[in-house]
Design a protein around this motif. Structure first.
Motif, PDB file in Angstrom:
ATOM      1  N   LEU A  61      65.584  36.669  -6.093  1.00 42.82           N
ATOM      2  CA  LEU A  61      66.277  37.321  -7.276  1.00 42.82           C
ATOM      3  C   LEU A  61      66.164  38.196  -8.112  1.00 42.82           C
ATOM      4  O   LEU A  61      66.989  39.334  -8.275  1.00 42.82           O
ATOM      5  CB  LEU A  61      67.074  36.130  -8.117  1.00 42.82           C
ATOM      6  N   THR A  62      64.889  38.254  -8.641  1.00 44.71           N
ATOM      7  CA  THR A  62      64.336  39.422  -9.603  1.00 44.71           C
ATOM      8  C   THR A  62      64.404  41.027  -8.716  1.00 44.71           C
ATOM      9  O   THR A  62      64.848  41.708  -9.273  1.00 44.71           O
ATOM     10  CB  THR A  62      62.888  39.060  -9.941  1.00 44.71           C
ATOM     11  N   ARG A  63      63.972  40.557  -7.452  1.00 43.32           N
ATOM     12  CA  ARG A  63      64.051  41.909  -6.586  1.00 43.32           C
ATOM     13  C   ARG A  63      65.540  42.380  -6.581  1.00 43.32           C
ATOM     14  O   ARG A  63      65.611  43.657  -6.514  1.00 43.32           O
ATOM     15  CB  ARG A  63      63.322  41.516  -5.370  1.00 43.32           C
ATOM     16  N   ARG A  64      66.550  41.637  -6.187  1.00 43.29           N
ATOM     17  CA  ARG A  64      67.862  42.001  -5.791  1.00 43.29           C
ATOM     18  C   ARG A  64      68.509  42.709  -7.122  1.00 43.29           C
ATOM     19  O   ARG A  64      68.991  43.724  -7.242  1.00 43.29           O
ATOM     20  CB  ARG A  64      68.706  40.730  -5.384  1.00 43.29           C
ATOM     21  N   ILE A  65      68.165  41.952  -8.474  1.00 43.92           N
ATOM     22  CA  ILE A  65      68.779  42.374  -9.606  1.00 43.92           C
ATOM     23  C   ILE A  65      68.157  43.688 -10.249  1.00 43.92           C
ATOM     24  O   ILE A  65      68.775  44.644 -10.411  1.00 43.92           O
ATOM     25  CB  ILE A  65      68.583  41.367 -10.755  1.00 43.92           C
ATOM     26  N   THR A  66      66.635  43.877 -10.075  1.00 43.31           N
ATOM     27  CA  THR A  66      66.054  44.901 -10.279  1.00 43.31           C
ATOM     28  C   THR A  66      66.735  46.105  -9.411  1.00 43.31           C
ATOM     29  O   THR A  66      66.486  47.241  -9.917  1.00 43.31           O
ATOM     30  CB  THR A  66      64.448  44.823 -10.439  1.00 43.31           C
ATOM     31  N   GLU A  67      66.597  45.909  -8.379  1.00 40.55           N
ATOM     32  CA  GLU A  67      67.061  46.918  -7.044  1.00 40.55           C
ATOM     33  C   GLU A  67      68.361  47.658  -7.436  1.00 40.55           C
ATOM     34  O   GLU A  67      68.768  48.875  -7.424  1.00 40.55           O
ATOM     35  CB  GLU A  67      66.985  46.470  -5.851  1.00 40.55           C
ATOM     36  N   ALA A  68      69.215  46.558  -7.889  1.00 37.78           N
ATOM     37  CA  ALA A  68      70.554  46.955  -8.163  1.00 37.78           C
ATOM     38  C   ALA A  68      70.456  47.973  -9.336  1.00 37.78           C
ATOM     39  O   ALA A  68      71.383  49.071  -9.416  1.00 37.78           O
ATOM     40  CB  ALA A  68      71.658  45.591  -8.573  1.00 37.78           C
ATOM     41  N   ALA A  69      69.655  47.618 -10.398  1.00 34.98           N
ATOM     42  CA  ALA A  69      69.648  48.490 -11.690  1.00 34.98           C
ATOM     43  C   ALA A  69      68.727  49.910 -11.069  1.00 34.98           C
ATOM     44  O   ALA A  69      69.453  50.977 -11.795  1.00 34.98           O
ATOM     45  CB  ALA A  69      68.663  47.720 -12.735  1.00 34.98           C
ATOM     46  N   ARG A  70      68.045  49.914 -10.323  1.00 29.98           N
ATOM     47  CA  ARG A  70      67.380  51.118  -9.872  1.00 29.98           C
ATOM     48  C   ARG A  70      68.288  51.962  -9.173  1.00 29.98           C
ATOM     49  O   ARG A  70      68.174  53.163  -9.086  1.00 29.98           O
ATOM     50  CB  ARG A  70      66.028  50.943  -8.964  1.00 29.98           C
TER      51      ARG A  70
END
Length: 192
Positions: A61-70
């Motif tokens: 989940l951390t990866r998905r959320i931070t990828e969306a922000a990036r």
């Protein structure tokens, strides 16, 4: 000795396998054994990276959320660009199949990060947003106030919007929801 890129590839495969498990079974039925099988790695290989299934899911989940922000760059300085970016990231997260699966299949898992503690991705988002807000305060487009507090309040507003978007869709379809979120954030961050 394994190379860093090989280690990263293995970690990526494990997280990708976990994502397919969540989509196929829901979060409660994801097992370490199934993740290992789908990633084509042993369980000890997974245990060297994460202590349990919950830690894998949190990392996913951390990866998905931070990828969306990036994936949504800041299009310029100032409040307008910051708000546009936040609204665009919220739209991506609202439509993310993995996050939707978590919210619908395991609301109690999601509630940990909604009501009990700040997760890694939430802290990262607050930090990035606080830096952006600090710069916008310097150019005069964002009101005075502690940037971390402002960023935290924005996180709460956006998180609530993402969680509740589906139930208000008959009243606020996606385009109108984005418009109203833009107004809310601009109003909150503007000098008043």
């Amino acid at each position: 000795m394994l190379s860093i890129s090989n280690e990263q590839d293995v970690g990526d495969r494990i997280l990708a396998a976990a994502a397919t498990c969540v989509r196929d079974y829901g979060i409660d039925r994801v097992t370490l054994a199934e993740i290992a099988r789908r990633a084509k790695v042993s369980r000890p290989t997974i245990y060297r990276r994460w202590p349990d299934t919950q830690a894998i899911l949190a990392a996913l989940l951390t990866r998905r959320i931070t990828e969306a922000a990036r994936e949504v760059p800041l299009a310029g300085p100032g409040r307008t660009a910051i708000v546009d970016r936040i609204v665009a990231v919220a739209a991506r997260l609202r439509h993310d199949d993995l996050l939707s699966a978590v919210l619908h299949s395991a609301p109690e898992f999601a509630m940990v990060y909604i009501a009990e503690r700040l997760g890694t991705s939430q802290r990262l988002l607050i930090d990035v947003l606080a830096d952006d807000l600090r710069a916008a305060q310097a150019d005069g487009s964002v009101r005075a106030g502690d940037p971390r507090r402002l960023a935290t309040m924005v996180l709460l507003v956006v998180q609530s919007t993402i969680q509740s978007a589906q139930i208000v869709e008959p009243i606020l379809p996606p385009e109108e929801l984005a418009t109203e979120l833009t107004h809310a954030l601009n109003g909150y961050l503007a000098h008043g």
